[in-house]
Design a protein around this motif. Structure first.
Motif, PDB file in Angstrom:
ATOM      1  N   ALA A  89      16.113  -6.649   9.769  1.00 10.59           N
ATOM      2  CA  ALA A  89      15.131  -7.722   9.673  1.00 10.59           C
ATOM      3  C   ALA A  89      13.922  -7.380   8.813  1.00 10.59           C
ATOM      4  O   ALA A  89      13.113  -8.237   8.526  1.00 10.59           O
ATOM      5  CB  ALA A  89      14.662  -8.121  11.066  1.00 10.59           C
ATOM      6  N   ALA A  90      13.784  -6.135   8.405  1.00  9.79           N
ATOM      7  CA  ALA A  90      12.542  -5.769   7.735  1.00  9.79           C
ATOM      8  C   ALA A  90      12.756  -5.382   6.286  1.00  9.79           C
ATOM      9  O   ALA A  90      12.932  -4.221   5.959  1.00  9.79           O
ATOM     10  CB  ALA A  90      11.878  -4.613   8.480  1.00  9.79           C
ATOM     11  N   ALA A 146      11.703  -4.615   2.393  1.00 14.35           N
ATOM     12  CA  ALA A 146      10.500  -4.011   1.837  1.00 14.35           C
ATOM     13  C   ALA A 146       9.599  -5.116   1.322  1.00 14.35           C
ATOM     14  O   ALA A 146      10.059  -6.074   0.740  1.00 14.35           O
ATOM     15  CB  ALA A 146      10.888  -3.096   0.689  1.00 14.35           C
ATOM     16  N   LEU A 176       5.337  -5.988  -0.152  1.00 12.19           N
ATOM     17  CA  LEU A 176       4.116  -5.386  -0.662  1.00 12.19           C
ATOM     18  C   LEU A 176       3.012  -5.354   0.379  1.00 12.19           C
ATOM     19  O   LEU A 176       2.080  -4.592   0.271  1.00 12.19           O
ATOM     20  CB  LEU A 176       3.633  -6.162  -1.885  1.00 12.19           C
ATOM     21  CG  LEU A 176       4.443  -5.895  -3.131  1.00 12.19           C
ATOM     22  CD1 LEU A 176       3.849  -6.620  -4.299  1.00 12.19           C
ATOM     23  CD2 LEU A 176       4.509  -4.421  -3.410  1.00 12.19           C
ATOM     24  N   GLU A 177       3.145  -6.201   1.389  1.00 14.60           N
ATOM     25  CA  GLU A 177       2.137  -6.176   2.439  1.00 14.60           C
ATOM     26  C   GLU A 177       2.300  -4.872   3.200  1.00 14.60           C
ATOM     27  O   GLU A 177       3.218  -4.120   2.979  1.00 14.60           O
ATOM     28  CB  GLU A 177       2.323  -7.368   3.385  1.00 14.60           C
ATOM     29  CG  GLU A 177       2.178  -8.738   2.720  1.00 14.60           C
ATOM     30  CD  GLU A 177       3.418  -9.178   1.966  1.00 14.60           C
ATOM     31  OE1 GLU A 177       4.525  -8.842   2.400  1.00 14.60           O
ATOM     32  OE2 GLU A 177       3.262  -9.846   0.925  1.00 14.60           O
ATOM     33  N   GLY A 178       1.403  -4.660   4.174  1.00  8.87           N
ATOM     34  CA  GLY A 178       1.518  -3.428   4.930  1.00  8.87           C
ATOM     35  C   GLY A 178       0.685  -2.341   4.295  1.00  8.87           C
ATOM     36  O   GLY A 178      -0.275  -2.621   3.575  1.00  8.87           O
ATOM     37  N   ARG A 179       1.067  -1.099   4.551  1.00  7.51           N
ATOM     38  CA  ARG A 179       0.253   0.010   4.073  1.00  7.51           C
ATOM     39  C   ARG A 179       0.077  -0.031   2.557  1.00  7.51           C
ATOM     40  O   ARG A 179       1.019  -0.325   1.820  1.00  7.51           O
ATOM     41  CB  ARG A 179       0.938   1.331   4.422  1.00  7.51           C
ATOM     42  CG  ARG A 179       0.869   1.681   5.884  1.00  7.51           C
ATOM     43  CD  ARG A 179       1.393   3.077   6.086  1.00  7.51           C
ATOM     44  NE  ARG A 179       2.735   3.216   5.502  1.00  7.51           N
ATOM     45  CZ  ARG A 179       3.296   4.381   5.211  1.00  7.51           C
ATOM     46  NH1 ARG A 179       2.640   5.501   5.408  1.00  7.51           N
ATOM     47  NH2 ARG A 179       4.503   4.425   4.720  1.00  7.51           N
ATOM     48  N   ARG A 184       1.066   5.339   1.177  1.00  5.15           N
ATOM     49  CA  ARG A 184       2.473   5.725   1.274  1.00  5.15           C
ATOM     50  C   ARG A 184       2.709   7.028   0.513  1.00  5.15           C
ATOM     51  O   ARG A 184       3.453   7.897   0.955  1.00  5.15           O
ATOM     52  CB  ARG A 184       3.356   4.596   0.746  1.00  5.15           C
ATOM     53  CG  ARG A 184       3.439   3.446   1.747  1.00  5.15           C
ATOM     54  CD  ARG A 184       4.329   2.338   1.258  1.00  5.15           C
ATOM     55  NE  ARG A 184       3.557   1.280   0.636  1.00  5.15           N
ATOM     56  CZ  ARG A 184       3.917   0.643  -0.479  1.00  5.15           C
ATOM     57  NH1 ARG A 184       5.015   0.967  -1.098  1.00  5.15           N
ATOM     58  NH2 ARG A 184       3.176  -0.306  -0.962  1.00  5.15           N
ATOM     59  N   MET A 187       8.938   8.061  -6.483  1.00  2.00           N
ATOM     60  CA  MET A 187       7.955   7.115  -5.932  1.00  2.00           C
ATOM     61  C   MET A 187       7.889   5.854  -6.774  1.00  2.00           C
ATOM     62  O   MET A 187       7.755   4.741  -6.254  1.00  2.00           O
ATOM     63  CB  MET A 187       6.564   7.751  -5.925  1.00  2.00           C
ATOM     64  CG  MET A 187       6.435   8.900  -4.965  1.00  2.00           C
ATOM     65  SD  MET A 187       4.859   9.727  -5.225  1.00  2.00           S
ATOM     66  CE  MET A 187       5.131  11.160  -4.183  1.00  2.00           C
ATOM     67  N   LEU A 188       7.996   6.017  -8.087  1.00  2.00           N
ATOM     68  CA  LEU A 188       7.839   4.868  -8.978  1.00  2.00           C
ATOM     69  C   LEU A 188       9.010   3.899  -8.891  1.00  2.00           C
ATOM     70  O   LEU A 188       8.901   2.761  -9.329  1.00  2.00           O
ATOM     71  CB  LEU A 188       7.685   5.348 -10.425  1.00  2.00           C
ATOM     72  CG  LEU A 188       6.373   6.067 -10.699  1.00  2.00           C
ATOM     73  CD1 LEU A 188       6.394   6.631 -12.099  1.00  2.00           C
ATOM     74  CD2 LEU A 188       5.194   5.134 -10.536  1.00  2.00           C
ATOM     75  N   ALA A 189      10.130   4.347  -8.315  1.00  2.00           N
ATOM     76  CA  ALA A 189      11.256   3.432  -8.128  1.00  2.00           C
ATOM     77  C   ALA A 189      10.980   2.495  -6.955  1.00  2.00           C
ATOM     78  O   ALA A 189      11.658   1.498  -6.783  1.00  2.00           O
ATOM     79  CB  ALA A 189      12.541   4.221  -7.896  1.00  2.00           C
ATOM     80  N   ALA A 190       9.984   2.830  -6.155  1.00  6.63           N
ATOM     81  CA  ALA A 190       9.581   1.988  -5.027  1.00  6.63           C
ATOM     82  C   ALA A 190       8.418   1.103  -5.493  1.00  6.63           C
ATOM     83  O   ALA A 190       7.958   1.230  -6.624  1.00  6.63           O
ATOM     84  CB  ALA A 190       9.168   2.882  -3.864  1.00  6.63           C
ATOM     85  N   PRO A 191       7.952   0.222  -4.632  1.00  9.68           N
ATOM     86  CA  PRO A 191       6.793  -0.595  -5.046  1.00  9.68           C
ATOM     87  C   PRO A 191       5.510   0.218  -5.064  1.00  9.68           C
ATOM     88  O   PRO A 191       4.599  -0.012  -4.291  1.00  9.68           O
ATOM     89  CB  PRO A 191       6.726  -1.707  -3.986  1.00  9.68           C
ATOM     90  CG  PRO A 191       7.877  -1.509  -3.098  1.00  9.68           C
ATOM     91  CD  PRO A 191       8.460  -0.182  -3.325  1.00  9.68           C
ATOM     92  N   ILE A 192       5.480   1.211  -5.925  1.00 13.94           N
ATOM     93  CA  ILE A 192       4.333   2.106  -6.053  1.00 13.94           C
ATOM     94  C   ILE A 192       4.068   2.249  -7.545  1.00 13.94           C
ATOM     95  O   ILE A 192       5.006   2.431  -8.318  1.00 13.94           O
ATOM     96  CB  ILE A 192       4.662   3.486  -5.434  1.00 13.94           C
ATOM     97  CG1 ILE A 192       4.808   3.365  -3.915  1.00 13.94           C
ATOM     98  CG2 ILE A 192       3.618   4.528  -5.807  1.00 13.94           C
ATOM     99  CD1 ILE A 192       5.325   4.614  -3.227  1.00 13.94           C
ATOM    100  N   GLU A 193       2.814   2.160  -7.953  1.00 14.98           N
ATOM    101  CA  GLU A 193       2.498   2.255  -9.381  1.00 14.98           C
ATOM    102  C   GLU A 193       1.928   3.628  -9.708  1.00 14.98           C
ATOM    103  O   GLU A 193       1.503   4.358  -8.810  1.00 14.98           O
ATOM    104  CB  GLU A 193       1.473   1.178  -9.750  1.00 14.98           C
ATOM    105  CG  GLU A 193       1.929  -0.214  -9.355  1.00 14.98           C
ATOM    106  CD  GLU A 193       2.015  -1.128 -10.543  1.00 14.98           C
ATOM    107  OE1 GLU A 193       2.772  -0.816 -11.482  1.00 14.98           O
ATOM    108  OE2 GLU A 193       1.324  -2.155 -10.532  1.00 14.98           O
TER     109      GLU A 193
END
Lengths: 304, 291
Positions: free
Chosen positions: B20-21, B23, B25-28, B33, B131-137
């Protein structure tokens, strides 16, 4: 899922991707086939929003990578060409911490990590350091890791390069399972057998351009004959013998180590060649493959 | 996959628990992260860092303070000039150098942590690329890394201050703020150094930077003796170096000899360096990581 029009990537004066168009539908396995340096990885990096688009239009999951990169990446799974696993940490920690990058809740993540370990055939290695795994295991772990955020679209950049045949088959099996389960896959490869096995549709890339597009069977029927006869002659004599073979086939290709005859019925042609008194050192009739398509389109082999 | 419009359930997902969860952009915040990863990783590897974090400062205090300090104190006590201990702010030698060492070790640790680990992230282990493959810039990676370095510097600063207090070298309750000051000093180095480190292809420039930059600063920025002992032109140079301001700041707070104007100048100078490093590094990280 993904649509590109005139997509271009330049590094200084060098054009890595030269105005390519493609459209990838939900649920299909889409391939980018081409030799090293064809622009496959640069295209993948733009689609994964890791590398800015130089020119042209690109839409991923209905969004513009220019403005919504992180939002798109949140819904992608990425298997890069070179593993970016943390070798110091355990297999389980690698999955867990990667999931935390996507902010998957801890309570959700723990059981998910266990089922991904099972998916990757790594359950009994969960506590081991990644450094101790074989190349095939690392690759499976990288794929499992890309699934930890439950992506809609998984991008695999040369998933099996450098693996032994057994490891490749196990990996293909996992990818096939993903495809069966409806995940959209984008795969780059320079192995034609991989493209034929896994891809519903593919584009053939060379020098940054798309030179052909279609399903593997349609590409073969469009660009090659039904069968191919491979004849090997003493080294240095391929060119000379090719002249004598012109009459037997609709098309003849000369490679450094063999001559290829493009024909409808391989066995029949093989027989005729023997009857004409031509004695190759070895001879073989086979079905046409994507390799032949690539050779036809570019005049070069895929893997040298 | 059911439907085409973004519904994303079913298929293999149904077999995975907790579907149900997705990924989002909201949250931490992404910075947290990145920070969380470094924290988690440190929990696995912290044992190897005990020596550099805790034992070195203690050894410096013992060698310089008890060993050398005894000689210096003896000399000052017997000095015929009226200067004597007032040259050291009216305190014994260990008490004089301890806050200087606090600032200087913060500098050393911060520089170390913003060179090799950055190269590790960008090239050797490529953890930044994961990290950059995740929603992290890229700038989240930079800021998460800096935040983590600040944590490391602060922890070792706290241990150092506790040791100083145990030796009786803390003379003012404001010493608590010296923890902020020493961390600020560290970050005045870490932020610009990380911005530079991420542009490198290998680590060859790091030892050079250490030898030509960090070691001279360590020796000539007022850590071990008042810079007024230096020739005039060297004093001028010392005054514009960041470590001088870090040492002054920590010493003033630990000894309780504060002066509003110098506090403002020292803090402002160090804060400017941090801001410059964060801004500049945001650009170099993006340039390196998003090609």
């Amino acid at each position: 899922m993904v649509e590109a029009r005139g997509l271009t990537k330049r590094f200084g004066d060098f054009t890595a991707v030269d105005a390519v168009d493609f459209r990838i539908e939900r649920g299909e396995a889409f391939g980018f086939l081409g030799p090293n340096g064809a622009g496959k990885t640069s295209t993948m990096r733009m689609v994964s929003c890791l590398s800015p688009v130089t020119a042209g239009e690109l839409s991923v999951l209905g969004m513009d990578p220019r403005h919504e990169g992180p939002r798109i990446r949140g819904r992608l799974g990425l298997v890069p060409q070179e593993d970016t696993l943390d070798l110091e940490l355990s297999v389980r920690d690698n999955l867990y911490l990667y999931g935390r990058y996507f902010d998957v809740a801890k309570a959700v993540l723990r059981p998910r990590v266990e089922s991904l370990l099972e998916f990757a055939h790594l359950t009994d290695r969960g506590g081991d350091k990644v450094d101790d795994l074989s190349g095939g295991m690392k690759r499976r772990l990288t794929i499992a890791r890309a699934l930890v955020s439950e992506p809609e679209l998984v991008i695999l950049d040369e998933p099996t390069t450098g693996l032994d045949p057994q490891a490749r088959h196990l990996l293909w099996d996992r990818l096939y399972r993903l495809k069966q389960d409806g995940v959209t896959l984008i795969i780059t490869t320079h192995y034609m057998d991989e493209a034929e096995q896994l891809c519903d549709r593919l584009v053939v890339m060379d020098h940054g351009r798309i030179v052909a597009a279609g399903s593997p069977p349609s590409l073969i029927s469009e660009w090659s004959s039904k069968e191919v006869v491979e004849l090997r002659f003493a080294s240095g004599r391929q060119e000379e013998m090719a002249g004598a073979l012109g009459g037997f086939a609709e098309r003849v290709e000369v490679l450094p180590d063999r001559v290829l005859l493009y024909v409808d019925d391989g066995d029949e042609v093989l027989l005729k060649v023997r009857e004409a008194g031509i004695r190759p050192e070895s001879a073989l009739a086979r079905r046409s493959s994507l390799e032949d398509v690539f050779l036809r389109l570019t005049g070069r082999s895929l893997v040298d | 996959m059911t439907g085409r419009g973004g519904e994303r359930r079913g298929g293999w997902r149904a077999r995975l628990p907790g579907s149900a969860a997705p990924a989002r952009l909201e949250g931490r915040a992404a910075v947290l992260r990145v920070y969380g990863y470094m924290f988690h990783r440190y929990r696995r590897t912290w044992r190897g860092t005990i020596t550099s974090s805790f034992l070195y400062p203690l050894m410096y205090l013992l060698a310089m303070g008890i060993g050398l300090g005894h000689l210096v104190n003896h000399h000052l006590a017997g000095a015929s000039s009226p200067v004597g201990f007032s040259r050291l702010g009216g305190v014994g030698y260990v008490t004089f150098i301890a806050p200087g060492l606090l600032a200087a070790t913060a500098m050393q640790m911060a520089t170390n942590e913003s060179t090799y680990p950055v190269m590790e992230g960008v090239k050797w282990a490529r953890t930044y690329l994961a990290m950059l493959a995740a929603p992290i810039e890229a700038r989240d990676v930079q800021r998460g890394q800096l935040l983590w370095i600040a944590t490391r510097v602060a922890i070792s600063g706290a241990v150092f201050l506790a040791i100083m207090a145990a030796f009786g070298d803390v003379l003012s309750p404001y010493a608590v703020l010296a923890l902020v000051a020493s961390t600020l000093t560290g970050m005045a180095f870490a932020a610009p150094v990380a911005a530079f480190a991420v542009t490198r292809e290998n680590s060859t420039s790091f030892p050079i930077m250490y030898r030509l930059g960090i070691v001279p600063l360590f020796l000539f920025s007022g850590t071990f003796f008042p810079i007024t002992n230096l020739p005039g032109w060297l004093q001028v140079i010392a005054r514009v170096t960041p470590l001088y301001h870090g040492v002054e700041l920590c010493r003033a707070l630990v000894l309780g000899q504060m002066n509003a104007a110098s506090l403002a100048v020292d803090t402002g100078y160090l804060a400017c360096l941090v801001l410059f490093g964060v801004y500049f590094g945001g650009r170099t990280f993006a340039k390196r990581l998003a090609q």
